[in-house]
Design an enzyme around this catalytic site. Structure first.
Site, mmCIF file in Angstrom:
data_model
loop_
_atom_site.group_PDB
_atom_site.id
_atom_site.type_symbol
_atom_site.label_atom_id
_atom_site.label_comp_id
_atom_site.label_asym_id
_atom_site.label_seq_id
_atom_site.Cartn_x
_atom_site.Cartn_y
_atom_site.Cartn_z
ATOM 1 N N GLY A 173 -36.015 21.369 57.080
ATOM 2 C CA GLY A 173 -34.948 20.655 56.392
ATOM 3 C C GLY A 173 -33.577 21.258 56.610
ATOM 4 N N CYS A 174 -33.486 22.264 57.464
ATOM 5 C CA CYS A 174 -32.197 22.887 57.772
ATOM 6 C C CYS A 174 -31.757 22.442 59.158
ATOM 7 C CB CYS A 174 -32.314 24.413 57.744
ATOM 8 S SG CYS A 174 -32.746 25.088 56.142
#
Length: 142
Positions: free
Chosen positions: A47-48
């Site tokens: 999710g980064c």
């Protein structure tokens, strides 16, 4: 090790965001280096936008587990955000980690207005990863 109160005080002294970003990057340089083995798929935070790794160790020497984290990123500003996050959450019990909301501290510093949506999402993913590690530690202790 720098405390969150010291970071807060330094942020208040720095009025310009360019100076604050430089300070955040400097904080990132203080992170304990991670080994090559710790830069694993298991430690990678999903999710980064940047590559981010968080590793956890559990200290049970005082009976109650204490979680210690190391972090790294391929982006300088993200390394600084990790340094702030670990200042807030590392070295704490799972209960303390779950009671703390680091996002409110980042908002207090003004990051909500000064991070891109991708960086904000990545920060939330890092916070959630640490909270999940705390939940797993609690579950395995019971």
């Amino acid at each position: 090790m720098t405390t969150i109160d010291e970071i807060r005080d330094n942020f208040e002294l720095l009025e310009e965001w360019d100076d604050r970003y430089r300070y955040v990057i400097e904080l990132g340089r203080t992170l304990t280096p991670m080994s090559d083995a710790e830069h694993s798929a298991e430690n990678k935070v999903q999710g980064c936008a940047s590559q981010v790794w968080l590793s956890r160790s559990i200290d049970r020497s005082d009976g109650e587990p204490v979680l210690n984290f190391k972090g790294d990123s391929d982006a300088h500003i993200v390394r600084g955000l990790i340094a702030i996050l670990l200042t807030i959450q590392s070295g704490k019990t799972p209960q303390d980690i779950l009671k703390t909301d680091p996002i409110t501290i980042f908002d207090e510093f003004g990051f909500r207005e000064h991070l891109t949506p991708q960086r904000s999402n990545g920060l939330r993913a890092m916070v959630e990863r640490i909270k999940n590690d705390a939940r797993e530690t609690l579950a395995s202790a019971s």
